[in-house]
Design a protein around this motif. Structure first.
Motif, PDB file in Angstrom:
ATOM      1  N   ALA A  59       0.834  -1.207   0.000  1.00  0.00           N
ATOM      2  CA  ALA A  59       0.000   0.000   0.000  1.00  0.00           C
ATOM      3  C   ALA A  59       0.868   1.256   0.000  1.00  0.00           C
ATOM      4  CB  ALA A  59      -0.929  -0.007   1.207  1.00  0.00           C
ATOM      5  N   LEU A  60       1.850   1.283   0.873  1.00  0.00           N
ATOM      6  CA  LEU A  60       2.711   2.464   0.961  1.00  0.00           C
ATOM      7  C   LEU A  60       3.559   2.644  -0.302  1.00  0.00           C
ATOM      8  CD1 LEU A  60       3.780   2.105   4.695  1.00  0.00           C
ATOM      9  CD2 LEU A  60       2.166   3.769   3.732  1.00  0.00           C
ATOM     10  N   GLY A 104      -9.850  -3.238   3.448  1.00  0.00           N
ATOM     11  CA  GLY A 104     -10.653  -2.828   2.291  1.00  0.00           C
ATOM     12  C   GLY A 104     -10.621  -1.323   2.090  1.00  0.00           C
ATOM     13  N   THR A 105     -10.723  -0.582   3.179  1.00  0.00           N
ATOM     14  CA  THR A 105     -10.631   0.879   3.115  1.00  0.00           C
ATOM     15  C   THR A 105      -9.243   1.306   2.656  1.00  0.00           C
ATOM     16  OG1 THR A 105     -12.252   1.074   4.897  1.00  0.00           O
ATOM     17  CG2 THR A 105     -10.877   2.998   4.476  1.00  0.00           C
ATOM     18  N   LEU A 106      -8.230   0.609   3.133  1.00  0.00           N
ATOM     19  CA  LEU A 106      -6.859   0.905   2.729  1.00  0.00           C
ATOM     20  C   LEU A 106      -6.707   0.759   1.217  1.00  0.00           C
ATOM     21  CD1 LEU A 106      -3.902   1.483   3.588  1.00  0.00           C
ATOM     22  CD2 LEU A 106      -3.615  -0.989   3.799  1.00  0.00           C
ATOM     23  N   ARG A 107      -7.300  -0.274   0.655  1.00  0.00           N
ATOM     24  CA  ARG A 107      -7.221  -0.472  -0.799  1.00  0.00           C
ATOM     25  C   ARG A 107      -7.868   0.697  -1.538  1.00  0.00           C
ATOM     26  NH1 ARG A 107      -9.059  -2.294  -5.572  1.00  0.00           N
ATOM     27  NH2 ARG A 107      -7.845  -3.880  -6.660  1.00  0.00           N
ATOM     28  N   THR A 113      -4.899   7.184  -4.332  1.00  0.00           N
ATOM     29  CA  THR A 113      -3.560   7.735  -4.106  1.00  0.00           C
ATOM     30  C   THR A 113      -3.583   8.797  -3.008  1.00  0.00           C
ATOM     31  OG1 THR A 113      -3.212   7.361  -6.464  1.00  0.00           O
ATOM     32  CG2 THR A 113      -1.467   8.468  -5.318  1.00  0.00           C
ATOM     33  N   ASP A 114      -4.218   8.427  -1.908  1.00  0.00           N
ATOM     34  CA  ASP A 114      -4.337   9.319  -0.756  1.00  0.00           C
ATOM     35  C   ASP A 114      -3.231   8.962   0.246  1.00  0.00           C
ATOM     36  OD1 ASP A 114      -5.072  10.899   1.363  1.00  0.00           O
ATOM     37  OD2 ASP A 114      -7.172  10.254   1.390  1.00  0.00           O
ATOM     38  N   ALA A 119      -1.015   6.941   5.478  1.00  0.00           N
ATOM     39  CA  ALA A 119      -0.071   7.102   6.588  1.00  0.00           C
ATOM     40  C   ALA A 119      -0.728   6.842   7.940  1.00  0.00           C
ATOM     41  CB  ALA A 119       0.539   8.496   6.549  1.00  0.00           C
ATOM     42  N   THR A 120      -2.044   7.040   8.034  1.00  0.00           N
ATOM     43  CA  THR A 120      -2.738   6.736   9.291  1.00  0.00           C
ATOM     44  C   THR A 120      -3.388   5.359   9.257  1.00  0.00           C
ATOM     45  OG1 THR A 120      -4.760   7.843   8.538  1.00  0.00           O
ATOM     46  CG2 THR A 120      -3.205   9.160   9.810  1.00  0.00           C
ATOM     47  N   SER A 121      -3.807   4.911   8.077  1.00  0.00           N
ATOM     48  CA  SER A 121      -4.477   3.607   7.970  1.00  0.00           C
ATOM     49  C   SER A 121      -3.552   2.448   8.288  1.00  0.00           C
ATOM     50  CB  SER A 121      -5.054   3.401   6.567  1.00  0.00           C
ATOM     51  OG  SER A 121      -6.125   4.259   6.340  1.00  0.00           O
TER      52      SER A 121
END
Length: 157
Positions: A59-60, A104-107, A113-114, A119-121
């Protein structure tokens, strides 16, 4: 008929020896099963940690990746790790429900591209995952619940 010690002692010794051998075999089977279950649980913990780390890392890296082809590879790796996490879960238990929803929210945040939200998720997911991982590790360390009951029952005699 006059029975002497030499007549009944050998069958009694044989019966006692057979009973003792049976008890030892049964206890060995229980201990062996406990060890195998603990090995499986430890492998599950290790695999879960590996896939959680892959989800976080992909993700990062996805957000920072300028190459579109590599972005696709990172998304595929993320999705594969996420699928393994999903498939590893027992649908009757809810210990991973929140974490799976956050993944799922992270995806979604990856695709958008947030970077700030990522960075918090990611730390939030990893922090939440520590609790069920620790609970499962405690079971490995202390033994399965049924084994602890068995052990307490036999040690109290």
């Amino acid at each position: 008929m006059d029975l002497q010690a030499k007549d009944w002692l050998p069958p009694l010794i044989g019966l006692a020896g057979g009973t003792l051998a049976g008890l030892i075999a049964a206890m060995s089977a229980v201990i062996g099963k406990e060890n195998k279950i603990s090995e499986f649980r430890q492998a599950w913990i290790d695999d879960q940690r590996e896939d959680l780390a892959a989800v976080a890392a992909q993700a990062l890296a996805y957000v920072e990746e300028p190459d579109v082809a590599k972005k696709v590879e990172r998304l595929a790796a993320f999705d594969a790790a996420r699928a393994r996490i999903e498939l590893r879960e027992n649908p009757k238990k809810e210990e991973w429900t929140q974490i799976r929803a956050e993944i799922g929210t992270l995806r979604d945040r990856m695709i958008a591209t947030d970077a700030a939200a990522l960075a918090t998720s990611v730390p939030s997911i990893l922090a939440a995952a520590r609790l069920p991982l620790k609970a499962n590790w405690t079971i490995v360390k202390n033994g399965e619940p049924w084994y602890r009951r068995f052990k307490m029952r036999w040690s109290s005699r």
